[in-house]
Design an enzyme around this catalytic site. Structure first.
Site, PDB file in Angstrom:
ATOM      1  CG  HIS A 112      -2.083  -0.972   1.068  1.00  0.00           C
ATOM      2  ND1 HIS A 112      -2.454  -1.545  -0.133  1.00  0.00           N
ATOM      3  CD2 HIS A 112      -2.935  -1.473   2.007  1.00  0.00           C
ATOM      4  CE1 HIS A 112      -3.482  -2.359   0.067  1.00  0.00           C
ATOM      5  NE2 HIS A 112      -3.791  -2.340   1.351  1.00  0.00           N
ATOM      6  CG  HIS A 186      -8.008  -0.104   2.441  1.00  0.00           C
ATOM      7  ND1 HIS A 186      -8.527  -0.731   3.543  1.00  0.00           N
ATOM      8  CD2 HIS A 186      -7.100  -0.970   1.907  1.00  0.00           C
ATOM      9  CE1 HIS A 186      -7.941  -1.904   3.694  1.00  0.00           C
ATOM     10  NE2 HIS A 186      -7.073  -2.085   2.708  1.00  0.00           N
ATOM     11  CD  GLU A 306      -7.976  -3.472  -0.444  1.00  0.00           C
ATOM     12  OE1 GLU A 306      -6.809  -3.183  -0.769  1.00  0.00           O
ATOM     13  OE2 GLU A 306      -8.245  -4.325   0.429  1.00  0.00           O
TER      14      GLU A 306
END
Length: 341
Positions: A112, A186, A306
């Site tokens: 991420h 997210h 996602e």
């Protein structure tokens, strides 16, 4: 509808102000966006019975978000994720003959965006649109070599509330050097309300394939059929208690996934132009941080959709390319559509 509600949300450790912005469409659907991480902190959807329900997890203050990133497994609640969403194996990839070595934050991998990704940056509001379909655009410029990624990358994220009760997210990015980019949101969704659990909600994922992964969550490069496996969500099934997998999307003209609450007769349908939807259940705050309205967030508090490129695509030649060349523009969209019955 005529103006956004801008409020001071908190101060960063260096004193920088973080604000929240509220939008509401003509139907009474509303969203709050926080400039820290370009984060969706609240999403209230009107129901047929006249009530409204907050369907995303979040925190009441900036302090909650800051503390959540200190947890061993940061939950990234509601945040915009980048420069690269998902895992990059061994935190390395090759670009134009050069080996790029990223910061490691997930075993030996980069997850991420690295140690301090876009989810922990303060974004700037660069545009607001008022009226029936209000929208807000947030911008962040990631300098070259931030987390060791090449190129100054300027990212715009626009949240729009449509008249069809959709939260639409449009992303765009440009770079000063060739680089890789993969952005996602997210948010953790719960159609029974953010302080409830997912036990009885039904999940559909509109595909027959997932990516095979290693024990560390890295794609092997193989595609697996979901038929007769626990990952077959072509027909409605109750939300799994734990899942962290990328589903391969074949048709951009069809929906990617859906979630349905019998309790509220509320359905959410996910649309995207991305090649994958990564489904994640299992994020929690380890009973160390309270969610908004003093909620205890646990592994079944919410489910993430996602929408993104494949994890580790820079290291897998047959995956869709994550390369963004200087002079080109990265674009993608994701829409969360709500229907009340």
């Amino acid at each position: 509808m005529t103006a956004s509600n801008k409020d001071l949300f908190g101060l960063m450790p260096n004193g920088e102000e973080v604000h929240s912005y509220g939008l509401q469409n003509a139907n009474g659907m509303s969203v709050k966006v926080v400039t820290f991480g370009a984060t969706v902190s609240e999403l209230k959807v009107p129901l047929k019975n006249g009530k409204s329900i907050d369907v995303v997890l979040g925190f009441d203050s900036l302090e909650g978000y800051l503390q959540s990133f200190q947890l061993a497994g940061a939950p990234y609640i509601g945040a915009t994720v980048g420069r690269y969403a998902g895992r990059i194996h061994n935190s390395t990839f090759n670009l134009n003959g050069q080996k790029i070595l990223l910061n490691k934050n997930n075993n030996n991998n980069s997850l991420h965006g690295g140690l301090v990704g876009f989810s922990q940056k303060v974004w700037t509001v660069t545009n607001e649109t008022f009226g029936k379909e209000p929208a807000i655009t947030l911008t962040y410029t990631s300098p070259a070599n931030e987390e060791n990624y090449p190129g100054d990358l300027t990212v715009n994220v626009t949240y729009t509330l449509t008249e069809a009760n959709e939260l639409k997210i449009d992303y765009s990015a440009t770079t000063t050097e060739d680089t890789v980019v993969n952005l996602t949101n997210h948010s953790y969704f719960n159609l029974d309300g953010h302080s409830s659990n997912l036990n009885e909600q039904e999940l559909v994922v509109n595909t027959d394939q997932i990516l095979e992964i290693t024990s560390e969550g890295i794609p092997t490069g193989r595609y697996l059929q979901v038929e007769n496996t626990e990952f077959d969500f072509l027909t409605p099934k109750k939300c799994p208690s734990v899942i962290d997998n990328s589903f391969v999307l074949h048709n951009k003209n069809e929906f990617a996934a859906s979630l349905f609450s019998k309790k509220n007769n509320l359905k959410m349908i996910v649309f995207t132009d991305q090649p994958s939807v990564h489904i994640y259940v299992g994020g929690n705050c380890s009973n160390k941080i309270k969610g908004k309205e003093n909620a205890d967030y646990h592994p079944l508090s919410g489910i993430c959709f996602e929408t993104q490129n494949f994890p580790d695509a820079p290291n897998q030649d047959h995956f869709p390319s994550a390369l963004l060349k200087k002079g080109d523009e990265y674009t993608q969209f994701t829409t969360y559509k709500f229907e009340s019955f």
